[in-house]
Design an enzyme around this catalytic site. Structure first.
Site, PDB file in Angstrom:
ATOM      1  N   GLY A 168      41.238  51.222  44.817  1.00 15.10           N
ATOM      2  CA  GLY A 168      41.615  51.843  43.431  1.00 15.10           C
ATOM      3  C   GLY A 168      40.827  53.263  43.218  1.00 15.10           C
ATOM      4  O   GLY A 168      40.092  53.466  42.235  1.00 15.10           O
ATOM      5  N   ASP A 206      49.213  48.809  48.195  1.00 22.00           N
ATOM      6  CA  ASP A 206      49.118  47.975  46.833  1.00 22.00           C
ATOM      7  C   ASP A 206      48.180  46.864  47.279  1.00 22.00           C
ATOM      8  O   ASP A 206      48.889  45.875  48.001  1.00 22.00           O
ATOM      9  CB  ASP A 206      50.613  47.370  46.344  1.00 22.00           C
ATOM     10  CG  ASP A 206      50.569  46.409  45.027  1.00 22.00           C
ATOM     11  OD1 ASP A 206      49.534  46.441  44.778  1.00 22.00           O
ATOM     12  OD2 ASP A 206      51.541  46.219  44.595  1.00 22.00           O
ATOM     13  N   SER A 219      33.919  43.048  38.277  1.00 18.83           N
ATOM     14  CA  SER A 219      34.289  42.387  37.292  1.00 18.83           C
ATOM     15  C   SER A 219      34.366  42.987  35.972  1.00 18.83           C
ATOM     16  O   SER A 219      35.079  43.911  35.975  1.00 18.83           O
ATOM     17  CB  SER A 219      33.568  41.098  37.464  1.00 18.83           C
ATOM     18  OG  SER A 219      34.016  40.103  36.539  1.00 18.83           O
ATOM     19  N   TYR A 228      43.700  38.848  31.041  1.00 22.95           N
ATOM     20  CA  TYR A 228      42.680  39.583  31.763  1.00 22.95           C
ATOM     21  C   TYR A 228      41.320  38.878  31.982  1.00 22.95           C
ATOM     22  O   TYR A 228      41.026  38.756  33.325  1.00 22.95           O
ATOM     23  CB  TYR A 228      42.372  40.723  30.989  1.00 22.95           C
ATOM     24  CG  TYR A 228      41.403  41.838  31.680  1.00 22.95           C
ATOM     25  CD1 TYR A 228      41.775  42.817  32.663  1.00 22.95           C
ATOM     26  CD2 TYR A 228      40.055  41.772  31.344  1.00 22.95           C
ATOM     27  CE1 TYR A 228      40.662  43.552  33.362  1.00 22.95           C
ATOM     28  CE2 TYR A 228      39.182  42.800  31.867  1.00 22.95           C
ATOM     29  CZ  TYR A 228      39.652  43.523  32.581  1.00 22.95           C
ATOM     30  OH  TYR A 228      38.703  44.218  33.499  1.00 22.95           O
ATOM     31  N   LYS A 246      39.035  38.032  35.661  1.00 22.70           N
ATOM     32  CA  LYS A 246      37.499  38.600  35.988  1.00 22.70           C
ATOM     33  C   LYS A 246      36.444  37.466  36.212  1.00 22.70           C
ATOM     34  O   LYS A 246      35.369  37.420  36.889  1.00 22.70           O
ATOM     35  CB  LYS A 246      36.990  39.452  34.820  1.00 22.70           C
ATOM     36  CG  LYS A 246      37.948  41.030  34.823  1.00 22.70           C
ATOM     37  CD  LYS A 246      37.635  41.614  36.079  1.00 22.70           C
ATOM     38  CE  LYS A 246      38.602  42.605  36.152  1.00 22.70           C
ATOM     39  NZ  LYS A 246      38.310  43.502  37.310  1.00 22.70           N
TER      40      LYS A 246
END
Length: 306
Positions: A17, A63, A141, A155, A159
């Site tokens: 990322g 990905d 996180s 979400y 995390k």
């Protein structure tokens, strides 16, 4: 105590990322500090920009939610630039909303990107790190991995999963000389945050209050300082560590405070009886992933929240 530059200079860092948001800010800093840097991200305009702006950085399109793609991408990074000394996982996605209204596929998507997209890169680098008895792993996180957040039903659990993974791996990998840390930011000023905020339920905004987003560079500072100090839990921004300790040491107070904020958001002016949230009905077709609305994850879609 060693300076951050001494920790990373000449070392091979892989950032997933790393084409936007926190990941991109980290890539830029690592390059300035003399690290050998590889980026794994989706094949989009953000990755193309990294290739143009950072010619010394090795860019591999993949990905990270896909195990096979991730293993191949890490292998390509290692083949081109040597063993991985530092892995930082920054890829993530989010779609806030009332729990009943979120599509079924969104829960699968966020777990695939946020948790498995953290797990697969770690799985790829751990065997070599333990064999060489050196290395560091840092996973992003969220403060939403320390306590539940209204409107983050898809979400926050992902995390929490990242947090549990890091806590477990810290125990297992420390005897092999591998350091594992998790980062728990609140709101971070990334492109995804700008797209996400308009989708917040009002109760979520009330719970989160007026916390100002921090710049991605603040998170980068905290990561490098945490590595330098050997920290396993990294809290970027002023007061975040105190909030984290409060949530852990006094969960009853944290729950009371959150409930109070949400109740106030539901109480109309003039002291009338509190309203109930108007939860949208779950309708046919909610098994779609709504990618056009939510986006798909590199650092650009990472959400760092309270």
């Amino acid at each position: 105590m060693a300076a951050a530059s001494d920790l990373v200079r000449g070392r091979h860092a892989i950032v997933t990322g790393g084409s936007s948001g926190i990941g991109l800010a980290l890539v830029r800093r690592l390059v300035r500090l003399g690290a050998t840097v590889s980026v794994i991200a989706l094949p989009d305009i953000d990755l193309a920009r990294v290739r143009r702006e950072q010619p010394s950085v090795g860019c591999v399109a993949a990905d990270v939610a896909d195990r096979t793609q991730t293993y191949r991408a890490v292998d390509a990074c290692v083949a081109a630039r040597g063993p991985c000394d530092l892995l930082v996982t920054c890829a993530g996605v989010v779609l806030p909303g009332y729990f009943p209204a979120l599509p079924d596929g969104e829960f699968e998507r966020e777990m695939a990107v946020n948790y498995f997209g953290t797990l697969w890169p770690i799985r790829a680098v751990v065997p070599d790190m333990t064999a060489r008895r050196r290395g560091a792993i840092v996973a992003i996180s969220s403060f939403g991995g320390l306590m539940g957040v209204y409107g983050m039903g898809a979400y926050s659990p992902t995390k929490y999963a990242v947090r549990g993974l890091c806590e477990t791996l810290r125990l297992e990998l420390k005897p092999y000389g591998v350091h594992v840390a998790a980062v728990y930011p609140t709101d971070v000023d990334t492109p995804m945050l700008a797209r996400e905020v308009p989708l917040h339920p009002p109760e979520q905004d009330a719970m989160q209050g007026t916390v100002e987003p921090v710049a991605p560079e603040v998170v980068v500072d905290a990561i490098l300082d945490g590595l330098r100090r050997g920290r396993t839990r990294i809290y970027p921004g002023r007061g975040v560590g105190l909030l984290a300790r409060l949530a852990g040491a006094a969960p009853g107070f944290a729950t009371w405070y959150a409930d109070r904020k949400i109740a106030n958001a539901l109480t109309p002016a003039g002291g009338a009886a509190p309203r109930r949230p108007r939860l949208p009905r779950r309708e046919a077709g909610h098994r779609t992933t709504h990618l056009a609305q939510a986006g798909r994850g590199t650092g650009a879609t990472h959400r760092d929240q309270a």
